[in-house]
Design an enzyme around this catalytic site. Structure first.
Site, mmCIF file in Angstrom:
data_model
loop_
_atom_site.group_PDB
_atom_site.id
_atom_site.type_symbol
_atom_site.label_atom_id
_atom_site.label_comp_id
_atom_site.label_asym_id
_atom_site.label_seq_id
_atom_site.Cartn_x
_atom_site.Cartn_y
_atom_site.Cartn_z
ATOM 1 N N GLN A 190 0.927 9.745 -8.791
ATOM 2 C CA GLN A 190 1.890 9.487 -7.726
ATOM 3 C C GLN A 190 2.046 8.012 -7.402
ATOM 4 O OE1 GLN A 190 0.181 10.993 -3.664
ATOM 5 N NE2 GLN A 190 -1.297 11.525 -5.242
ATOM 6 N N THR A 213 0.841 -1.196 0.000
ATOM 7 C CA THR A 213 0.000 0.000 0.000
ATOM 8 C C THR A 213 0.871 1.238 0.000
ATOM 9 O OG1 THR A 213 -1.619 1.358 1.170
ATOM 10 C CG2 THR A 213 -0.258 -0.014 2.539
ATOM 11 N N ASP A 224 -0.011 3.850 1.217
ATOM 12 C CA ASP A 224 -0.362 4.599 2.432
ATOM 13 C C ASP A 224 0.571 4.324 3.604
ATOM 14 O OD1 ASP A 224 -2.481 5.802 1.151
ATOM 15 O OD2 ASP A 224 -3.919 4.273 1.778
ATOM 16 N N MET A 263 -2.037 11.906 -1.777
ATOM 17 C CA MET A 263 -2.976 10.859 -1.364
ATOM 18 C C MET A 263 -2.774 10.484 0.106
ATOM 19 S SD MET A 263 -3.295 8.309 -4.621
ATOM 20 C CE MET A 263 -4.883 8.226 -5.450
ATOM 21 N N GLY A 264 -3.786 9.919 0.691
ATOM 22 C CA GLY A 264 -3.743 9.513 2.092
ATOM 23 C C GLY A 264 -5.049 9.901 2.762
ATOM 24 N N TYR A 297 -3.602 9.753 -9.216
ATOM 25 C CA TYR A 297 -3.001 8.454 -9.547
ATOM 26 C C TYR A 297 -1.565 8.566 -10.061
ATOM 27 C CZ TYR A 297 -7.456 5.811 -9.317
ATOM 28 O OH TYR A 297 -8.608 5.181 -8.926
#
Lengths: 418, 418
Positions: free
Chosen positions: B298, B142, B144, B189-190, B296
């Site tokens: 990234q 992931t 994240d 993102m996150g 996306y």
């Protein structure tokens, strides 16, 4: 020819390779100490000329000048300030003459786009207006690729490579995720010219490859035709990858994006064509849609520069000095394409009159009949411009860029209020 | 141990290196033909398991399996579909058992995040529920970085490297342009964890370097404190570079971005924290502000992968097969940090119970007291994860990725409606 100092300014929006042109100018100038004294680099574009704010580049180590070749941004600062006509602002022109005379500047290099080339052309009139003669040479630069009389504009190839690579990569991501995400939109810079969006088309090699739809300012946008094409593509491929120019225009020629007037600069700060299209897709087609806005990332992405572009940016910097040494003024080094494959090019002087304030738009034959993709002719033109890689050095996982000393040249004149 | 086939699924959002894990699984499995027959790769994540849609990877050439190591996206398709508890959907579980038995699958590899690890853990109960035994092994993935019991999550390092590089590059651009552009915002993102935004902080090495402000979900957002910090930074540095997590939350814990409920998946599709902040800056501070939303791009940016990340992604894929061969089930290869500098790590099995549906958030000591930057402890942790480059091959100026044959395994069962 008496020895004179040189003035170099970065002007307009910066690129991933404008510093490669600076590198070319500075390195070549250093090899002719008999004719060129110091190169004074203007702080913050042409503001520095009026403010008498120059960096003395003779204080920089050759290794750091060399490192400019792989450093994005504008090492000396840039701005969108352009010179007024001498007739309109004689006080400004008197100042220009005083500043350049005070620093014994005989060569002026303006590194910019078509607006900057206009400013550069005006400077050929400096002697006529102020009695102080300079040779004014333009150095081409713009990610927009809209400069006339040159095969391409340094800066374009690297941004084009970054965008086409990003589109190819993201196409694989969306292809994997299209049980949910059906549409992906990438908003691309380009107020008036669709060159960068067209370059995204290079990412598609085989049938079904993204991008599936390109939207450029040169083709008037029609919502219903667009939505039909998205629907059809999703039905066929499973998803739809779209690249859109920020300067997309509607049927009446108005910008499709929300507009935001910049009062200071008279420009419209665009941005929003992508998000607005994404809303349209969600509302009308009820499809999950992702949207990326690359903004400045696309013109700063030195980590993925085109080697061709870096070589050309460096070459036009060097050639500009060569033209100055040859006694020329009012010219710009233009890139001449000799052959497509292999891509062979040379640099020739072109008159600034043929470049200043003109915009070179993509020819209609580069865009497919339906307006949504590129033709073979466009591929032939665009492919060599993104060819080759030129990675910057990395240290601790991150790119390592030039570190200059930034020693200011001593001021010789009282302050001036712009 | 009788020879059994293996099942491999990519699950959840894909990354730049999930295919490197696939490469590790497939290459290692091929070296044990005495125990592992075919590896069946599920089409579109866990949907493929219920639909009985598998790619027969034995039909792929070793060179293309190897090319997966440098190919972004999810080569076999992914999805956010997770398995229900057996008690809730016994019919689904009956189907699972039938499909895996029909294809003689004894090893199940689920390559995903914490939700996928929960699904993987459930599969350890397959024999109890259906009578067909499988060994279920998770493969961590992931961007994240929120997986527990592993030093980091494969996928994170590459996105972190891309973002920190982009911030460093764009900082030079804005530094050059700050006669006009004062503020630049990158939306990262996150949804819940600020790891990626914190990684942007690695770009700043010297005083004044961007990013100047990080905004993470772990620190409640306060508009007035933020605006004061922007004003102060612009006064000191001339401009302000900001990275903001899409999942930024306001004082009441609500998402700062506009929300958009996804009815199909129960997720909120975020996006908008960046543009909303840009509006705030323009309205309240009257400053020109640019905003990029990498979306996306990234997580697809394989062109700038972290070598460490690629090596770890590949290693966990290989290790998962090793754990299966060793007779384990209900485990995931976790990365264990042995030392920071040099970064030394090994892979150990960890129980899925310790990973499934848990979120590892950045510790408070990684975030500066004012909440706007990272600490030395964070740098020590993050730096090695973005170390090293691992460029894909380029052809004609663009990255060249794996091209698989995608031969479907023959279906043995009637269709099933999910």
């Amino acid at each position: 020819m008496a020895k004179k100092n040189a003035f170099y300014a970065q002007s307009g929006g910066v690129t991933a390779v404008i510093n490669a042109s600076a590198c070319g100018v500075l390195e070549r100038a250093r090899t002719h100490p008999e004719k060129i004294g110091k190169v004074l680099a203007s702080k913050d574009g042409l503001f520095g000329l009026l403010r008498e704010e120059f960096y003395d580049t003779s204080q920089e180590h050759p290794s750091q000048i060399a490192a400019l070749r792989h450093t994005p941004g504008g090492a000396f600062g840039s701005s969108r300030y352009m010179l007024p006509r001498p007739e309109k602002e004689p006080v400004v022109w008197q100042r220009l003459g005083e500043v350049l005379r005070a620093h014994n500047v005989g060569y002026v290099f303006v590194n910019g786009g078509n607006g900057s080339m206009d400013t550069c052309m005006l400077l050929t009139r400096l002697e006529e207006v102020t009695g102080w003669p300079v040779q004014a040479i333009g150095v081409p630069k713009t990610i927009d690729n809209d400069l006339a009389m040159t095969d391409c504009s340094p800066g374009f190839g690297s941004t084009a490579k970054y965008l086409a690579t990003s589109i190819r990569e993201v196409s694989l991501d969306v292809d994997a995720m299209d049980e949910s995400t059906k549409v992906f939109i990438l908003e691309v810079m380009g107020r008036h010219a669709g060159w960068l969006t067209l370059a995204c088309g290079l990412a598609a090699e085989d049938p079904g490859d993204g991008p599936h739809i390109l939207l450029v300012p040169e083709v008037r946008f029609d919502e219903q035709r667009f939505l039909a094409k998205v629907r059809e593509t999703v039905a066929q491929v499973g998803h739809c990858i779209i690249a859109v120019s920020e300067g997309l225009r509607d049927g009446e020629g108005r910008f499709y994006a929300e507009q935001q007037k910049s009062e200071t600069y008279g420009f419209e700060q665009l941005g929003g064509a992508g998000p607005r299209l994404a809303e349209l897709v969600r509302n009308e087609l009820k499809m999950k849609c992702h949207c990326a806005v690359a903004d400045y990332l696309q013109r700063a992405a030195r980590h993925l520069a085109s080697r061709t572009d870096v070589e050309q940016a460096y070459a036009v910097g060097r050639a500009a000095v060569g033209m100055a040494l040859a006694g020329m003024t009012g010219v710009m080094p233009g890139i001449v394409r000799i052959s497509d494959d292999p891509y062979v090019w040379r640099v020739d002087p072109v008159p600034l009159e043929g470049v200043a304030d003109l915009e070179k738009l993509p020819p209609r034959e580069f865009i497919s009949e339906d307006g949504f993709s590129i033709t073979a002719a466009a591929r032939t033109y665009l492919s060599p411009l993104i060819a080759g890689e030129d990675y910057p050095p990395f240290h601790n996982g991150l790119p390592s860029f030039a570190r200059l000393n930034y020693v200011m040249a001593e001021k010789k004149l009282p302050p001036f209020k712009i």
